[in-house]
Design a protein around this motif. Structure first.
Motif, mmCIF file in Angstrom:
data_model
loop_
_atom_site.group_PDB
_atom_site.id
_atom_site.type_symbol
_atom_site.label_atom_id
_atom_site.label_comp_id
_atom_site.label_asym_id
_atom_site.label_seq_id
_atom_site.Cartn_x
_atom_site.Cartn_y
_atom_site.Cartn_z
ATOM 1 N N ALA A 111 0.864 -1.338 0.172
ATOM 2 C CA ALA A 111 0.050 0.028 -0.029
ATOM 3 C C ALA A 111 0.829 1.276 -0.125
ATOM 4 O O ALA A 111 0.370 2.397 -0.262
ATOM 5 N N PHE A 112 2.198 1.256 0.138
ATOM 6 C CA PHE A 112 3.108 2.300 0.453
ATOM 7 C C PHE A 112 3.938 2.182 -0.953
ATOM 8 O O PHE A 112 4.946 1.816 -0.802
ATOM 9 N N THR A 113 3.230 2.624 -2.137
ATOM 10 C CA THR A 113 4.150 2.269 -3.339
ATOM 11 C C THR A 113 4.099 3.472 -4.111
ATOM 12 O O THR A 113 3.341 4.605 -4.119
ATOM 13 N N ILE A 114 5.150 3.541 -5.134
ATOM 14 C CA ILE A 114 5.268 4.652 -5.868
ATOM 15 C C ILE A 114 5.278 4.340 -7.535
ATOM 16 O O ILE A 114 6.088 3.300 -7.636
ATOM 17 N N LEU A 135 5.556 13.282 -13.037
ATOM 18 C CA LEU A 135 4.564 13.011 -11.648
ATOM 19 C C LEU A 135 4.584 11.564 -11.172
ATOM 20 O O LEU A 135 5.135 10.645 -12.277
ATOM 21 N N ARG A 136 4.327 11.234 -10.176
ATOM 22 C CA ARG A 136 4.385 9.766 -9.609
ATOM 23 C C ARG A 136 2.935 9.805 -8.912
ATOM 24 O O ARG A 136 2.294 10.483 -8.172
ATOM 25 N N TYR A 137 2.312 8.461 -8.950
ATOM 26 C CA TYR A 137 1.073 8.097 -8.110
ATOM 27 C C TYR A 137 1.429 7.098 -7.213
ATOM 28 O O TYR A 137 2.289 6.322 -7.107
ATOM 29 N N LEU A 138 0.999 7.623 -5.943
ATOM 30 C CA LEU A 138 1.321 7.164 -4.548
ATOM 31 C C LEU A 138 -0.044 6.404 -4.039
ATOM 32 O O LEU A 138 -1.153 6.848 -4.181
ATOM 33 N N ARG A 139 0.168 5.307 -3.448
ATOM 34 C CA ARG A 139 -0.642 4.502 -2.815
ATOM 35 C C ARG A 139 -0.239 4.390 -1.380
ATOM 36 O O ARG A 139 0.844 4.020 -1.154
ATOM 37 N N LEU A 140 -1.371 4.978 -0.349
ATOM 38 C CA LEU A 140 -0.785 5.184 0.844
ATOM 39 C C LEU A 140 -1.836 4.764 1.919
ATOM 40 O O LEU A 140 -2.925 5.231 1.887
ATOM 41 N N LEU A 141 -1.283 3.972 3.072
ATOM 42 C CA LEU A 141 -2.405 3.508 4.015
ATOM 43 C C LEU A 141 -2.437 4.852 4.866
ATOM 44 O O LEU A 141 -1.396 5.285 5.188
ATOM 45 N N HIS A 142 -3.597 4.908 5.698
ATOM 46 C CA HIS A 142 -3.788 5.910 6.497
ATOM 47 C C HIS A 142 -4.821 5.603 7.761
ATOM 48 O O HIS A 142 -5.515 4.802 7.131
ATOM 49 N N ARG A 143 -4.719 6.266 8.750
ATOM 50 C CA ARG A 143 -5.831 6.053 9.786
ATOM 51 C C ARG A 143 -6.807 7.238 9.920
ATOM 52 O O ARG A 143 -6.141 8.250 10.015
ATOM 53 N N ASN A 144 -8.036 7.027 10.188
ATOM 54 C CA ASN A 144 -8.652 8.277 10.375
ATOM 55 C C ASN A 144 -8.818 8.248 11.910
ATOM 56 O O ASN A 144 -8.427 7.622 12.672
ATOM 57 N N ALA A 145 -9.729 9.399 12.427
ATOM 58 C CA ALA A 145 -9.911 9.631 13.932
ATOM 59 C C ALA A 145 -10.273 8.507 14.561
ATOM 60 O O ALA A 145 -10.317 8.546 16.041
ATOM 61 N N ASP A 146 -11.144 7.552 14.204
ATOM 62 C CA ASP A 146 -11.653 6.211 14.630
ATOM 63 C C ASP A 146 -10.692 5.149 14.577
ATOM 64 O O ASP A 146 -11.076 4.348 15.056
ATOM 65 N N ASP A 147 -9.618 5.384 14.167
ATOM 66 C CA ASP A 147 -8.231 4.455 13.993
ATOM 67 C C ASP A 147 -8.658 3.327 12.937
ATOM 68 O O ASP A 147 -8.113 2.365 13.048
ATOM 69 N N ALA A 152 8.419 11.860 -3.990
ATOM 70 C CA ALA A 152 7.675 10.852 -4.006
ATOM 71 C C ALA A 152 8.217 9.842 -2.745
ATOM 72 O O ALA A 152 7.327 9.472 -1.827
ATOM 73 N N GLN A 153 9.518 9.636 -2.504
ATOM 74 C CA GLN A 153 10.121 8.882 -1.641
ATOM 75 C C GLN A 153 9.831 9.590 -0.172
ATOM 76 O O GLN A 153 9.352 9.143 0.631
ATOM 77 N N ASP A 154 9.961 11.015 -0.220
ATOM 78 C CA ASP A 154 9.753 11.471 1.119
ATOM 79 C C ASP A 154 8.622 11.401 1.614
ATOM 80 O O ASP A 154 8.238 11.053 2.885
ATOM 81 N N LEU A 155 7.317 11.625 0.647
ATOM 82 C CA LEU A 155 6.026 11.523 1.162
ATOM 83 C C LEU A 155 5.607 9.834 1.461
ATOM 84 O O LEU A 155 4.996 9.516 2.517
ATOM 85 N N HIS A 179 12.198 16.130 6.543
ATOM 86 C CA HIS A 179 12.409 15.711 5.041
ATOM 87 C C HIS A 179 12.379 17.208 4.266
ATOM 88 O O HIS A 179 12.576 17.002 2.984
ATOM 89 N N GLY A 180 12.684 18.270 4.676
ATOM 90 C CA GLY A 180 12.961 19.390 4.011
ATOM 91 C C GLY A 180 11.633 20.479 3.599
ATOM 92 O O GLY A 180 11.820 21.317 2.738
ATOM 93 N N PHE A 181 10.545 20.213 4.081
ATOM 94 C CA PHE A 181 9.385 20.933 3.898
ATOM 95 C C PHE A 181 9.280 22.035 4.643
ATOM 96 O O PHE A 181 9.923 22.141 5.723
ATOM 97 N N ARG A 182 8.499 23.154 4.223
ATOM 98 C CA ARG A 182 8.171 24.251 4.925
ATOM 99 C C ARG A 182 6.743 24.129 5.329
ATOM 100 O O ARG A 182 5.915 23.881 4.731
ATOM 101 N N TRP A 183 6.401 24.689 6.401
ATOM 102 C CA TRP A 183 4.816 24.699 6.921
ATOM 103 C C TRP A 183 4.275 26.099 6.808
ATOM 104 O O TRP A 183 4.875 26.943 7.283
ATOM 105 N N GLY A 184 3.255 26.124 6.251
ATOM 106 C CA GLY A 184 2.372 27.355 6.159
ATOM 107 C C GLY A 184 1.836 27.965 7.397
ATOM 108 O O GLY A 184 1.393 29.159 7.535
ATOM 109 N N GLY A 185 1.751 27.024 8.385
ATOM 110 C CA GLY A 185 1.220 27.454 9.931
ATOM 111 C C GLY A 185 2.371 28.433 10.392
ATOM 112 O O GLY A 185 2.022 29.037 11.570
ATOM 113 N N SER A 186 3.591 28.457 9.893
ATOM 114 C CA SER A 186 4.511 29.269 10.464
ATOM 115 C C SER A 186 4.846 30.471 9.764
ATOM 116 O O SER A 186 5.701 31.413 10.113
ATOM 117 N N TRP A 187 4.204 31.052 8.636
ATOM 118 C CA TRP A 187 4.162 31.993 7.941
ATOM 119 C C TRP A 187 3.603 33.213 8.631
ATOM 120 O O TRP A 187 2.805 33.120 9.578
#
Length: 216
Positions: free
Chosen positions: A25-28, A55-67, A81-84, A194-202
């Motif tokens: 599920a964690f694929t590029i 561009l790359r297509y990623l498949r990624l597992l995630h959990r919601n607030a109900d786990d 892609a690898q960072d994500l 991983h070298g990203f910047r956050w918009g919450g700190s602007w």
């Protein structure tokens, strides 16, 4: 004895199958014809200057607030892609909640509709709102996470602009609510590592949902 051995074997098979499914599920991948057909005329409009092969297509597992375990997907620039994959795999393993992760094409590339649905996404060829400047989303170098609960906020001529429209209850970051990204939490730390910047700190605006990689 035989029954115990059979049950043990079944448990091992289930564990192996589950781990294997999670790994898959964690694929590029490159952008297949099927995925590209979904993107054309939406996130990849006529005149798009980004090359499909970049561009790359990623498949990624995630959990919601109900786990609950959810299968997500995302399109990004090949350079991140690898960072994500590494970031979202660690978020998944830590049970960090992300409600929804669908291509913005499922919303006809309507950013407001996607954000209002608390969707997390990356690539969409568009300009920065109110300008002619290409957004880092247009290059596939920016990711928005849990967008309803982490809005874009800006004061323009004394008027507070909030996006998406229904996100006003989540502008006050002193309040406690689900899906909130805060400085120092796991999501924030991983993206910065991983070298990203956050918009919450602007300083001139706040974009709490937004992480971007500087364009090299």
């Amino acid at each position: 004895m035989k029954r115990k051995l059979l049950l043990t074997g079944m448990l091992l098979w289930l564990l192996t199958t589950t781990v294997g499914a999670q790994t898959q599920a964690f694929t590029i991948d490159t952008i297949s014809d099927e995925v590209f057909a979904r993107m054309q005329g939406r996130s990849f409009p006529e005149g798009c200057t980004v090359k499909r092969e970049d561009l790359r297509y990623l498949r990624l597992l995630h959990r919601n607030a109900d786990d609950s375990i959810c299968q997500g997907e995302m399109v990004c620039h090949k350079s991140i892609a690898q960072d994500l994959v590494e970031i979202f795999q660690k978020l998944y393993e830590a049970h960090y909640p992300i409600e929804r992760m669908r291509l913005i094409d499922d919303y006809d590339a309507d950013d407001e509709a996607s954000m209002s649905d608390n969707n997390s996404s990356c690539f969409c060829f568009r300009t920065v709102d109110g300008t002619k400047t290409l957004s880092n989303h247009a290059r596939g170098l920016a990711v928005d996470i849990n967008t309803l609960y982490n809005p874009y906020v800006r004061n323009r001529n004394g008027r507070l602009l909030i996006s998406p429209d229904g996100a006003k209850p989540y502008v006050d970051r002193s309040k406690d609510f689900k899906y909130k990204i805060v400085e120092g939490d796991l999501c924030h730390r991983l993206f910065l590592e991983h070298g990203f910047r956050w918009g919450g700190s602007w300083s001139t605006m706040k974009d709490y949902q937004h992480f971007e990689k500087p364009n090299k």
